[in-house]
Write a protein that holds these residues in place. Structure first.
Motif, mmCIF file in Angstrom:
data_model
loop_
_atom_site.group_PDB
_atom_site.id
_atom_site.type_symbol
_atom_site.label_atom_id
_atom_site.label_comp_id
_atom_site.label_asym_id
_atom_site.label_seq_id
_atom_site.Cartn_x
_atom_site.Cartn_y
_atom_site.Cartn_z
ATOM 1 N N VAL A 35 37.006 32.539 -9.175
ATOM 2 C CA VAL A 35 36.589 31.867 -7.929
ATOM 3 C C VAL A 35 35.910 30.534 -8.288
ATOM 4 O O VAL A 35 34.983 30.501 -9.097
ATOM 5 C CB VAL A 35 35.637 32.779 -7.111
ATOM 6 C CG1 VAL A 35 35.039 32.029 -5.929
ATOM 7 C CG2 VAL A 35 36.390 34.016 -6.648
ATOM 8 N N PRO A 36 36.374 29.434 -7.703
ATOM 9 C CA PRO A 36 35.816 28.125 -8.050
ATOM 10 C C PRO A 36 34.304 28.051 -7.797
ATOM 11 O O PRO A 36 33.814 28.572 -6.795
ATOM 12 C CB PRO A 36 36.555 27.156 -7.113
ATOM 13 C CG PRO A 36 37.754 27.889 -6.640
ATOM 14 C CD PRO A 36 37.447 29.357 -6.713
ATOM 15 N N GLY A 37 33.606 27.432 -8.720
ATOM 16 C CA GLY A 37 32.165 27.223 -8.565
ATOM 17 C C GLY A 37 31.303 28.320 -9.155
ATOM 18 O O GLY A 37 30.092 28.151 -9.309
ATOM 19 N N SER A 55 35.386 32.674 -1.360
ATOM 20 C CA SER A 55 36.488 31.951 -2.019
ATOM 21 C C SER A 55 35.994 30.762 -2.836
ATOM 22 O O SER A 55 36.755 30.183 -3.602
ATOM 23 C CB SER A 55 37.499 31.482 -0.968
ATOM 24 O OG SER A 55 36.829 30.743 0.029
ATOM 25 N N ALA A 56 34.750 30.358 -2.675
ATOM 26 C CA ALA A 56 34.199 29.264 -3.478
ATOM 27 C C ALA A 56 32.675 29.332 -3.440
ATOM 28 O O ALA A 56 32.092 29.784 -2.444
ATOM 29 C CB ALA A 56 34.670 27.917 -2.947
#
Ligand code: FAD
Length: 398
Positions: A116-118, A211-212
């Motif tokens: 998951v981004p971040g 999701s982020a």
């Protein structure tokens, strides 16, 4: 000639396997080496407690394994070569290689950011001691009213959210779960969890797939932005990539596939236990990553290796579950009774009694590491002569 057994990882399962083997095998016949990166035993099941500032009892391996016959090697495992039957390690003196006749792989797992981004930049984790200590330091610097968001509605997420909310009532604690809160629990279990969340003032964001992660909020797949000064990521565990880089048969997620004796299905000199292994439990369902699974896996592996080396009987125990023990802070708990294959039944234990029960379980787990046959006296058996030599176990018992 001594049979060389190397155990990788001295978490709950590796330490139990090494200690139990030392109680089963004659010291003249087997050399047992336990390799671990840290000099002391880490009670991983208490990392949420460490994160809120509680200090755990130190458990140095030098004390735990004194006079047991287990040789401790303080080193980081960097690779395993299952064809040459060697393990590459590094320590303060540099790189080294260890040769084995039988290997027990128990390197456990870490947090699972799931790509998951971040997450790498902004999220905190409590799957490891360094992670829990980093979060502890961050929580200590938070001002009243700031938001801590726990992502993940599994056992670790529930324990983390309630522990933080109880220890820091001045903070705004929230939890984001992909499904409903405690969706797998029985109605009584869910009801109790909801009450404790209410009492502790924890906000539950249900059906929220994160999701982020950003510095001050997370985004969900359905377009929500949830504020978070601190995001704690608890969506399951991921195994270390070492096994995946070998010729061992592993699952898509890198767990070593083992049979009912915890022996690799591809390499009979290799056993795997705990989070690092994929074994089937009752109902032909994979065991979940947990001490509840890992402890009997370690017993099974040690007893199987000892039986094969000494010509004894292989263990026949079937691994099963009895309950899920969930701490909800120090004063509350939830014991959810389950079927052999881990499905909730209606019976639960709640309240202070459940908190005390869970505490006994945690203490018992650590005691079990130092007492790998649970205090039952055992005899050290001689290794059959033809099995002491390198490689002969596989041939003799395939
Ligand atoms: C906060 C939290 C709460 C939990 N609560 C519960 C619970 O209530 N009940 C339950 O059943 N389970 C619980 N678990 C899960 C449980 O802690 C794990 O499933 C269990 O620790 C797995 O045991 P293991 O021996 O496989 O791995 P670990 O305990 O992770 O041990 C692995 C060992 O290998 C060492 N190691 C790793 N890589 C290397 C390397 N490259 N070189 C050398 N050494 C290395 C590590 O230092 C460690 O000593 C919880 C986990 C967390 C994080």
């Amino acid at each position: 000639m001594q049979h060389r057994i190397i155990v990788l990882g001295a978490g709950y399962t590796g330490a139990i396997a090494a200690g139990r083997l030392a109680k089963r095998l004659h010291r003249d016949d087997a050399a047992i080496t336990l390799v671990n990166a840290e000099p002391d035993f880490v009670e991983r099941v208490r990392m949420h407690q460490v994160a809120v500032g509680q200090d755990l009892k130190p458990r140095p391996f030098t004390e735990m394994f004194a006079d047991t016959g287990v040789q401790l090697r303080l080193a980081k495992v960097t690779a395993v070569d299952v064809d040459r039957k060697t393990v590459a390690v590094t320590d303060a003196d540099g790189a080294d290689e260890l040769a084995y006749d039988t290997l027990v792989y128990a390197l456990g797992s870490g947090w699972n950011a799931q790509g998951v981004p971040g997450t790498a930049e902004h999220a905190y984790e409590i799957a490891s001691r360094p992670g829990a200590l980093r979060l502890r330091e961050r929580l200590a610097r938070l001002d009243a009213g700031q938001t801590v968001l726990i992502v993940g509605g599994g056992l670790t997420g529930l324990e983390a959210a309630t522990e933080i909310a109880e220890a820091r009532p001045d903070l705004d604690v929230a939890l984001a779960a992909r499904g409903g809160l405690g969706g797998w629990l029985s109605p009584k279990g869910r009801d109790h969890l909801g009450k404790v969340f209410g009492k502790l003032g924890i906000t539950a964001y249900e059906h929220a797939a994160v999701s982020a992660v950003a510095a001050d909020h997370v985004a969900t797949a359905d377009g929500r932005a949830i504020p978070a000064a601190v995001t704690v990521w608890t969506t399951g565990f991921a195994v270390h990539p070492i096994a995946q880089a070998t010729a061992l048969e592993v699952t898509g997620t890198g767990q070593i596939v083992v049979d009912g004796t915890m022996r690799s299905v591809s390499h009979p000199d290799v056993y795997a236990v705990g989070d690092a292994a994929m074994a089937m439990g009752a109902g032909d369902k994979p065991l979940r990553m947990s001490c509840a699974s890992g402890t009997p896996m370690a017993w099974q592996a040690a007893d199987s290796i000892a039986a094969r080396l000494t010509g004894g009987k292989l263990p026949t125990a079937h691994l099963r579950y009895f309950n899920q023990c969930i701490s909800l802070g120090r004063k509350e708990g939830l014991i959810q009774y389950v079927t052999a294959d881990d499905r909730a039944v209606s019976a639960v234990l709640t309240g202070r009694l459940a908190a005390a029960y869970k505490e006994v379980i945690c203490k018992g787990a650590a005691w079990g590491v130092a007492n790998p046959t649970l205090g039952v006296p055992t005899r050290r058996h001689r290794v059959a002569r033809d099995r002491a030599a390198t490689g002969s176990v596989a041939r003799a018992t395939a």
